[in-house]
Design a protein around this motif. Structure first.
Motif, PDB file in Angstrom:
ATOM      1  N   LEU A 105       0.826  -1.204   0.000  1.00 36.34           N
ATOM      2  CA  LEU A 105       0.000   0.000   0.000  1.00 36.34           C
ATOM      3  C   LEU A 105       0.862   1.257   0.000  1.00 36.34           C
ATOM      4  CD1 LEU A 105      -2.826  -1.014   2.505  1.00 36.34           C
ATOM      5  CD2 LEU A 105      -3.057  -0.662   0.030  1.00 36.34           C
ATOM      6  N   ALA A 106       1.981   1.220   0.743  1.00 37.27           N
ATOM      7  CA  ALA A 106       2.892   2.361   0.743  1.00 37.27           C
ATOM      8  C   ALA A 106       3.441   2.592  -0.656  1.00 37.27           C
ATOM      9  CB  ALA A 106       4.031   2.129   1.731  1.00 37.27           C
ATOM     10  N   LEU A 107       3.858   1.528  -1.330  1.00 35.27           N
ATOM     11  CA  LEU A 107       4.369   1.648  -2.698  1.00 35.27           C
ATOM     12  C   LEU A 107       3.294   2.185  -3.632  1.00 35.27           C
ATOM     13  CD1 LEU A 107       6.710  -0.610  -4.647  1.00 35.27           C
ATOM     14  CD2 LEU A 107       4.425  -0.302  -5.594  1.00 35.27           C
ATOM     15  N   TYR A 108       2.081   1.686  -3.480  1.00 41.72           N
ATOM     16  CA  TYR A 108       0.970   2.071  -4.356  1.00 41.72           C
ATOM     17  C   TYR A 108       0.663   3.560  -4.236  1.00 41.72           C
ATOM     18  CZ  TYR A 108      -3.699   1.877  -6.466  1.00 41.72           C
ATOM     19  OH  TYR A 108      -4.800   2.081  -7.256  1.00 41.72           O
ATOM     20  N   PHE A 109       0.451   4.036  -3.017  1.00 42.63           N
ATOM     21  CA  PHE A 109       0.054   5.432  -2.842  1.00 42.63           C
ATOM     22  C   PHE A 109       1.208   6.403  -3.082  1.00 42.63           C
ATOM     23  CE2 PHE A 109      -3.460   3.441  -0.440  1.00 42.63           C
ATOM     24  CZ  PHE A 109      -4.517   4.065  -1.072  1.00 42.63           C
ATOM     25  N   LEU A 110       2.409   6.039  -2.684  1.00 42.94           N
ATOM     26  CA  LEU A 110       3.554   6.909  -2.956  1.00 42.94           C
ATOM     27  C   LEU A 110       3.831   7.001  -4.450  1.00 42.94           C
ATOM     28  CD1 LEU A 110       5.989   5.909  -0.061  1.00 42.94           C
ATOM     29  CD2 LEU A 110       4.716   8.056  -0.313  1.00 42.94           C
ATOM     30  N   SER A 111       3.625   5.921  -5.171  1.00 43.67           N
ATOM     31  CA  SER A 111       3.773   5.950  -6.628  1.00 43.67           C
ATOM     32  C   SER A 111       2.710   6.844  -7.253  1.00 43.67           C
ATOM     33  CB  SER A 111       3.676   4.536  -7.205  1.00 43.67           C
ATOM     34  OG  SER A 111       4.752   3.735  -6.783  1.00 43.67           O
ATOM     35  N   GLY A 112       1.489   6.786  -6.706  1.00 43.56           N
ATOM     36  CA  GLY A 112       0.426   7.652  -7.210  1.00 43.56           C
ATOM     37  C   GLY A 112       0.730   9.118  -6.999  1.00 43.56           C
ATOM     38  N   ILE A 113       1.296   9.450  -5.841  1.00 40.63           N
ATOM     39  CA  ILE A 113       1.673  10.839  -5.565  1.00 40.63           C
ATOM     40  C   ILE A 113       2.810  11.266  -6.483  1.00 40.63           C
ATOM     41  CG2 ILE A 113       2.666  12.376  -3.829  1.00 40.63           C
ATOM     42  CD1 ILE A 113       1.232  10.704  -1.703  1.00 40.63           C
ATOM     43  N   ALA A 114       3.804  10.389  -6.653  1.00 41.01           N
ATOM     44  CA  ALA A 114       4.933  10.703  -7.536  1.00 41.01           C
ATOM     45  C   ALA A 114       4.460  10.911  -8.969  1.00 41.01           C
ATOM     46  CB  ALA A 114       5.960   9.576  -7.481  1.00 41.01           C
ATOM     47  N   ALA A 115       3.457  10.152  -9.387  1.00 41.96           N
ATOM     48  CA  ALA A 115       2.919  10.300 -10.737  1.00 41.96           C
ATOM     49  C   ALA A 115       2.337  11.695 -10.938  1.00 41.96           C
ATOM     50  CB  ALA A 115       1.849   9.238 -10.985  1.00 41.96           C
ATOM     51  N   VAL A 116       1.601  12.180  -9.956  1.00 36.80           N
ATOM     52  CA  VAL A 116       1.012  13.521 -10.049  1.00 36.80           C
ATOM     53  C   VAL A 116       2.096  14.589 -10.057  1.00 36.80           C
ATOM     54  CG1 VAL A 116      -0.417  15.209  -8.843  1.00 36.80           C
ATOM     55  CG2 VAL A 116      -1.169  12.835  -9.008  1.00 36.80           C
ATOM     56  N   VAL A 117       3.084  14.445  -9.175  1.00 36.42           N
ATOM     57  CA  VAL A 117       4.179  15.426  -9.101  1.00 36.42           C
ATOM     58  C   VAL A 117       4.911  15.502 -10.432  1.00 36.42           C
ATOM     59  CG1 VAL A 117       6.393  15.954  -8.014  1.00 36.42           C
ATOM     60  CG2 VAL A 117       4.467  15.208  -6.606  1.00 36.42           C
ATOM     61  N   PHE A 118       5.221  14.353 -11.015  1.00 37.85           N
ATOM     62  CA  PHE A 118       5.941  14.341 -12.289  1.00 37.85           C
ATOM     63  C   PHE A 118       5.070  14.893 -13.408  1.00 37.85           C
ATOM     64  CE2 PHE A 118       8.026  12.528 -16.003  1.00 37.85           C
ATOM     65  CZ  PHE A 118       9.364  12.725 -15.685  1.00 37.85           C
ATOM     66  N   HIS A 119       3.803  14.570 -13.376  1.00 34.44           N
ATOM     67  CA  HIS A 119       2.845  15.065 -14.372  1.00 34.44           C
ATOM     68  C   HIS A 119       2.831  16.588 -14.397  1.00 34.44           C
ATOM     69  CE1 HIS A 119      -0.853  15.423 -16.692  1.00 34.44           C
ATOM     70  NE2 HIS A 119      -1.443  16.066 -15.698  1.00 34.44           N
ATOM     71  N   VAL A 120       2.914  17.202 -13.217  1.00 35.78           N
ATOM     72  CA  VAL A 120       2.902  18.660 -13.120  1.00 35.78           C
ATOM     73  C   VAL A 120       4.275  19.236 -13.442  1.00 35.78           C
ATOM     74  CG1 VAL A 120       2.568  20.610 -11.563  1.00 35.78           C
ATOM     75  CG2 VAL A 120       1.041  18.634 -11.437  1.00 35.78           C
ATOM     76  N   ALA A 121       5.336  18.587 -12.952  1.00 33.49           N
ATOM     77  CA  ALA A 121       6.686  19.123 -13.120  1.00 33.49           C
ATOM     78  C   ALA A 121       7.114  19.185 -14.572  1.00 33.49           C
ATOM     79  CB  ALA A 121       7.681  18.274 -12.320  1.00 33.49           C
ATOM     80  N   ALA A 262      17.429   8.359 -18.875  1.00 35.34           N
ATOM     81  CA  ALA A 262      18.236   9.533 -19.238  1.00 35.34           C
ATOM     82  C   ALA A 262      17.396  10.525 -20.032  1.00 35.34           C
ATOM     83  CB  ALA A 262      19.457   9.096 -20.034  1.00 35.34           C
ATOM     84  N   ALA A 263      16.591  10.011 -20.970  1.00 37.85           N
ATOM     85  CA  ALA A 263      15.730  10.885 -21.776  1.00 37.85           C
ATOM     86  C   ALA A 263      14.722  11.615 -20.898  1.00 37.85           C
ATOM     87  CB  ALA A 263      15.007  10.062 -22.839  1.00 37.85           C
ATOM     88  N   ILE A 264      14.198  10.919 -19.900  1.00 38.27           N
ATOM     89  CA  ILE A 264      13.237  11.538 -18.987  1.00 38.27           C
ATOM     90  C   ILE A 264      13.917  12.593 -18.126  1.00 38.27           C
ATOM     91  CG2 ILE A 264      11.726  11.080 -17.014  1.00 38.27           C
ATOM     92  CD1 ILE A 264      11.388   8.249 -18.221  1.00 38.27           C
ATOM     93  N   THR A 265      15.129  12.288 -17.670  1.00 45.27           N
ATOM     94  CA  THR A 265      15.870  13.235 -16.836  1.00 45.27           C
ATOM     95  C   THR A 265      16.151  14.523 -17.592  1.00 45.27           C
ATOM     96  OG1 THR A 265      16.915  11.409 -15.634  1.00 45.27           O
ATOM     97  CG2 THR A 265      17.969  13.568 -15.484  1.00 45.27           C
ATOM     98  N   VAL A 266      16.526  14.391 -18.850  1.00 42.18           N
ATOM     99  CA  VAL A 266      16.771  15.581 -19.684  1.00 42.18           C
ATOM    100  C   VAL A 266      15.492  16.392 -19.831  1.00 42.18           C
ATOM    101  CG1 VAL A 266      17.366  16.367 -22.005  1.00 42.18           C
ATOM    102  CG2 VAL A 266      18.704  14.550 -20.923  1.00 42.18           C
ATOM    103  N   GLY A 267      14.381  15.701 -20.107  1.00 37.29           N
ATOM    104  CA  GLY A 267      13.109  16.413 -20.246  1.00 37.29           C
ATOM    105  C   GLY A 267      12.691  17.097 -18.969  1.00 37.29           C
ATOM    106  N   LEU A 268      12.912  16.445 -17.835  1.00 37.63           N
ATOM    107  CA  LEU A 268      12.548  17.054 -16.553  1.00 37.63           C
ATOM    108  C   LEU A 268      13.423  18.271 -16.260  1.00 37.63           C
ATOM    109  CD1 LEU A 268      10.906  16.951 -13.944  1.00 37.63           C
ATOM    110  CD2 LEU A 268      12.623  15.385 -13.013  1.00 37.63           C
ATOM    111  N   ALA A 269      14.713  18.165 -16.553  1.00 40.45           N
ATOM    112  CA  ALA A 269      15.635  19.287 -16.343  1.00 40.45           C
ATOM    113  C   ALA A 269      15.229  20.481 -17.203  1.00 40.45           C
ATOM    114  CB  ALA A 269      17.066  18.858 -16.648  1.00 40.45           C
ATOM    115  N   TYR A 270      14.862  20.191 -18.452  1.00 41.11           N
ATOM    116  CA  TYR A 270      14.410  21.264 -19.344  1.00 41.11           C
ATOM    117  C   TYR A 270      13.152  21.935 -18.809  1.00 41.11           C
ATOM    118  CZ  TYR A 270      12.139  23.437 -23.375  1.00 41.11           C
ATOM    119  OH  TYR A 270      11.506  24.325 -24.198  1.00 41.11           O
ATOM    120  N   SER A 271      12.204  21.126 -18.347  1.00 42.58           N
ATOM    121  CA  SER A 271      10.941  21.659 -17.838  1.00 42.58           C
ATOM    122  C   SER A 271      11.153  22.527 -16.598  1.00 42.58           C
ATOM    123  CB  SER A 271       9.994  20.506 -17.510  1.00 42.58           C
ATOM    124  OG  SER A 271       9.674  19.764 -18.664  1.00 42.58           O
TER     125      SER A 271
END
Length: 274
Positions: A105-121, A262-271
């Motif tokens: 459950l910890a993995l499930y909900f923390l992953s859900g929160i991380a998904a939202v954070v990344f979606h916005v970032a 690596a591709a995701i990291t570059v995109g996140l850094a750019y954003s």
């Protein structure tokens, strides 16, 4: 596409899957509530607005952060919840049987929160319209379960059946299936294909990769060898009578996964720079 898990050399777990079944039941109950007005085909517009997470709403209503959690149990239509719950049942039960319900459950909900954070970032790449469109669905949290499954059971064989363009069935490893799935999310995310929050899937998946090590690294190491580390086997190994071969990700899978990260990291850094 229909996916069915098979056996791939790992031990068969006998742990509980109660948390997985509970999550499925809660999601189905919420969907019934949000869609009964529309004969359970689609959720009402009002429920999507009131339960979905709209990033821009945080600027005027900070308390709307609670919708990060309500959005995890809200689905747009019948196919949305059917596919999500199918994948949660398919992969979640086995992950939970090893991690235990609380860590799962910890993995499930923390992953859900991380998904939202990344979606916005990563909005500058994903598109600024996502700031005002309500995000709904358990996909981000389930993506975290997929990430955990990839590290824990990479060599499990999956049985897939396709119906388009012609019906045919085949098998492939969970490693190949999940790495290809992750690559698809990255490519579609950068292509800005509308209607699906691909970067939320990416954020949840990466969180699952990290969290499964933080929450249960010892268990992951244990199942990389294909059978439990019981005292007898450990003694036989120390005596040199047997030698165990780790069954983690292959070199190619690691290389592809590393390139995608690596591709995701570059995109996140750019954003974040924008």
């Amino acid at each position: 596409m229909v996916v069915v898990p098979g056996e791939g050399g790992e031990v068969r777990e006998r742990g509980s899957s109660r948390a997985t079944l509970m999550l499925i039941a809660l999601n189905v109950a919420v969907y019934a509530y949000t869609s009964y007005e529309n004969a359970f085909i689609v959720s009402s517009y009002g429920s999507i607005r009131s339960l979905g997470f709209t990033p821009a709403a945080l600027l005027t209503e900070p308390s709307s952060f609670v919708r990060v959690f309500t959005a995890m149990f809200t689905h747009a239509d019948l196919f949305h919840i059917l596919f999500n719950m199918y994948f949660l049942w398919l992969f979640g039960g086995r992950v939970e049987s090893v991690l235990g319900s609380l860590r799962f459950l910890a993995l499930y909900f923390l992953s859900g929160i991380a998904a939202v954070v990344f979606h916005v970032a990563i909005v500058p790449i994903g598109g600024y319209d996502s700031l005002v469109i309500p995000a709904v669905g358990a996909s981000g949290a389930i993506s975290g379960v997929l990430g955990a499954y990839l590290l824990m059971f990479p060599h499990t064989r999956l049985f897939l059946c396709m119906i388009f363009p012609l019906p045919f069935c085949f098998t492939l490893s969970a490693e190949l299936f999940l790495v290809l799935w992750f690559a698809q999310q990255v490519v579609y995310g950068y292509m800005r294909l509308g209607g699906v929050a691909y970067f939320a899937h990416i954020g949840g998946f990466v969180a699952g990769l990290v969290l499964v090590w933080l929450l249960a690294r010892g268990l992951v190491e244990r199942y990389r060898y294909g059978y439990p580390l019981d005292p007898l086997l450990r003694w036989l190994e120390l005596m040199g009578i047997i030698a165990r071969r780790p069954q983690g990700l292959g070199i190619v899978a690691k290389a592809v996964l590393g390139a995608l990260l690596a591709a995701i990291t570059v995109g996140l850094a750019y954003s974040l720079y924008q």
